[in-house]
Motif scaffolding. Structure first.
Motif, PDB file in Angstrom:
ATOM      1  N   THR A  44      32.749  36.381  43.480  1.00 33.93           N
ATOM      2  CA  THR A  44      33.729  37.465  43.391  1.00 33.93           C
ATOM      3  C   THR A  44      33.340  38.611  42.450  1.00 33.93           C
ATOM      4  O   THR A  44      34.045  39.600  42.371  1.00 33.93           O
ATOM      5  CB  THR A  44      35.097  36.915  42.944  1.00 33.93           C
ATOM      6  OG1 THR A  44      34.945  36.302  41.663  1.00 33.93           O
ATOM      7  CG2 THR A  44      35.635  35.917  43.947  1.00 33.93           C
ATOM      8  N   ASP A  92      33.411  43.956  40.643  1.00 38.26           N
ATOM      9  CA  ASP A  92      34.375  43.094  41.322  1.00 38.26           C
ATOM     10  C   ASP A  92      34.287  43.294  42.824  1.00 38.26           C
ATOM     11  O   ASP A  92      34.502  44.392  43.320  1.00 38.26           O
ATOM     12  CB  ASP A  92      35.785  43.429  40.820  1.00 38.26           C
ATOM     13  CG  ASP A  92      36.868  42.678  41.568  1.00 38.26           C
ATOM     14  OD1 ASP A  92      36.634  41.514  41.959  1.00 38.26           O
ATOM     15  OD2 ASP A  92      37.954  43.251  41.764  1.00 38.26           O
ATOM     16  N   PHE A  93      33.927  42.241  43.534  1.00 35.05           N
ATOM     17  CA  PHE A  93      33.929  42.292  44.997  1.00 35.05           C
ATOM     18  C   PHE A  93      34.770  41.151  45.562  1.00 35.05           C
ATOM     19  O   PHE A  93      34.495  40.615  46.634  1.00 35.05           O
ATOM     20  CB  PHE A  93      32.504  42.314  45.572  1.00 35.05           C
ATOM     21  CG  PHE A  93      31.571  41.262  45.044  1.00 35.05           C
ATOM     22  CD1 PHE A  93      31.478  40.021  45.643  1.00 35.05           C
ATOM     23  CD2 PHE A  93      30.776  41.527  43.946  1.00 35.05           C
ATOM     24  CE1 PHE A  93      30.608  39.053  45.171  1.00 35.05           C
ATOM     25  CE2 PHE A  93      29.898  40.568  43.466  1.00 35.05           C
ATOM     26  CZ  PHE A  93      29.819  39.331  44.079  1.00 35.05           C
ATOM     27  N   SER A  94      35.844  40.819  44.849  1.00 35.75           N
ATOM     28  CA  SER A  94      36.722  39.721  45.269  1.00 35.75           C
ATOM     29  C   SER A  94      37.387  39.994  46.616  1.00 35.75           C
ATOM     30  O   SER A  94      37.616  39.062  47.397  1.00 35.75           O
ATOM     31  CB  SER A  94      37.778  39.433  44.206  1.00 35.75           C
ATOM     32  OG  SER A  94      38.544  40.581  43.926  1.00 35.75           O
ATOM     33  N   LYS A  95      37.687  41.240  46.921  1.00 32.73           N
ATOM     34  CA  LYS A  95      38.349  41.563  48.192  1.00 32.73           C
ATOM     35  C   LYS A  95      37.490  41.202  49.397  1.00 32.73           C
ATOM     36  O   LYS A  95      38.016  40.971  50.482  1.00 32.73           O
ATOM     37  CB  LYS A  95      38.714  43.049  48.235  1.00 32.73           C
ATOM     38  CG  LYS A  95      39.837  43.404  47.301  1.00 32.73           C
ATOM     39  CD  LYS A  95      40.186  44.862  47.381  1.00 32.73           C
ATOM     40  CE  LYS A  95      41.300  45.170  46.415  1.00 32.73           C
ATOM     41  NZ  LYS A  95      41.648  46.588  46.375  1.00 32.73           N
ATOM     42  N   GLU A  96      36.169  41.139  49.206  1.00 33.22           N
ATOM     43  CA  GLU A  96      35.279  40.791  50.317  1.00 33.22           C
ATOM     44  C   GLU A  96      35.314  39.293  50.622  1.00 33.22           C
ATOM     45  O   GLU A  96      34.878  38.871  51.681  1.00 33.22           O
ATOM     46  CB  GLU A  96      33.837  41.222  50.013  1.00 33.22           C
ATOM     47  CG  GLU A  96      33.619  42.719  50.155  1.00 33.22           C
ATOM     48  CD  GLU A  96      34.069  43.517  48.945  1.00 33.22           C
ATOM     49  OE1 GLU A  96      34.600  42.934  47.973  1.00 33.22           O
ATOM     50  OE2 GLU A  96      33.891  44.737  48.959  1.00 33.22           O
ATOM     51  N   ALA A  97      35.808  38.471  49.690  1.00 35.71           N
ATOM     52  CA  ALA A  97      35.938  37.017  49.868  1.00 35.71           C
ATOM     53  C   ALA A  97      34.650  36.403  50.430  1.00 35.71           C
ATOM     54  O   ALA A  97      34.655  35.770  51.478  1.00 35.71           O
ATOM     55  CB  ALA A  97      37.146  36.679  50.741  1.00 35.71           C
ATOM     56  N   VAL A 132      40.434  33.398  45.538  1.00 36.82           N
ATOM     57  CA  VAL A 132      40.164  34.819  45.348  1.00 36.82           C
ATOM     58  C   VAL A 132      41.328  35.411  44.574  1.00 36.82           C
ATOM     59  O   VAL A 132      42.470  35.387  45.029  1.00 36.82           O
ATOM     60  CB  VAL A 132      39.969  35.550  46.686  1.00 36.82           C
ATOM     61  CG1 VAL A 132      39.813  37.039  46.462  1.00 36.82           C
ATOM     62  CG2 VAL A 132      38.759  34.990  47.412  1.00 36.82           C
ATOM     63  N   GLU A 133      41.010  35.895  43.382  1.00 35.26           N
ATOM     64  CA  GLU A 133      41.999  36.566  42.547  1.00 35.26           C
ATOM     65  C   GLU A 133      41.527  37.997  42.376  1.00 35.26           C
ATOM     66  O   GLU A 133      40.373  38.228  42.055  1.00 35.26           O
ATOM     67  CB  GLU A 133      42.066  35.925  41.160  1.00 35.26           C
ATOM     68  CG  GLU A 133      42.385  34.466  41.153  1.00 35.26           C
ATOM     69  CD  GLU A 133      42.160  33.834  39.777  1.00 35.26           C
ATOM     70  OE1 GLU A 133      41.864  34.562  38.824  1.00 35.26           O
ATOM     71  OE2 GLU A 133      42.271  32.608  39.698  1.00 35.26           O
ATOM     72  N   GLU A 134      42.411  38.933  42.611  1.00 39.23           N
ATOM     73  CA  GLU A 134      42.024  40.320  42.420  1.00 39.23           C
ATOM     74  C   GLU A 134      41.859  40.579  40.943  1.00 39.23           C
ATOM     75  O   GLU A 134      42.671  40.184  40.115  1.00 39.23           O
ATOM     76  CB  GLU A 134      43.079  41.261  43.007  1.00 39.23           C
ATOM     77  CG  GLU A 134      42.567  42.667  43.130  1.00 39.23           C
ATOM     78  CD  GLU A 134      43.452  43.516  44.003  1.00 39.23           C
ATOM     79  OE1 GLU A 134      43.551  44.718  43.698  1.00 39.23           O
ATOM     80  OE2 GLU A 134      44.027  43.002  44.967  1.00 39.23           O
TER      81      GLU A 134
END
Length: 137
Positions: A44, A92-97, A132-134
């Motif tokens: 993430t 941060d690339f957490s949104k890409e999961a 996945v935590e933003e």
């Protein structure tokens, strides 16, 4: 078990750029491939740490073939240095999961300097999580 953890990757020498007889400069390149540890589902975020300057380094990173940083990315953008927090340096690339458990991370460095770079002074920290935590700054 922790729900998130950093995995640290270290490197060796990254070769110098070469100047050809016609004056053309070819950056020195080195690619590394590492296994991501088991026990975490997602990658993430990431940051780089180096006590020395990394002003002449470009980087690209892929996880299981998914491009995280494109070829030619300025490594200093993701450098954790004195005076900034680890969270400020984190990409941060957490949104890409991006699923990562047991997958490979491929890192390519390009050295624009005409001197070899001591990669042993350079570390990549990859943030691994089970959920996945933003990221919140």
């Amino acid at each position: 078990m922790n729900s998130k953890q950093y995995q640290k990757f270290t490197f060796d020498e990254i070769p110098a750029a070469q100047i050809l007889s016609d004056g053309t400069k070819i950056n020195g390149t080195k690619t590394y491939s590492f296994q991501i540890r088991n026990g975490y589902t997602f990658a993430t975020g990431l940051f780089l740490y180096c006590v020395n300057s990394i002003a002449n380094l470009l980087v690209s990173i892929k996880i299981d073939g998914n491009e995280i940083l494109p070829v030619g990315t300025d490594a200093t953008i993701f450098r954790w240095t004195e005076g900034i927090s680890r969270n400020e340096a984190l990409w941060d690339f957490s949104k890409e999961a991006i699923k990562c458990e047991g997958k490979r991370v491929e890192i390519t460095f390009e050295n624009e300097s005409t001197s070899d770079f001591d990669g042993e002074m350079l570390d990549l920290y990859l943030l691994l999580q089970n959920q996945v935590e933003e990221f919140v700054a």
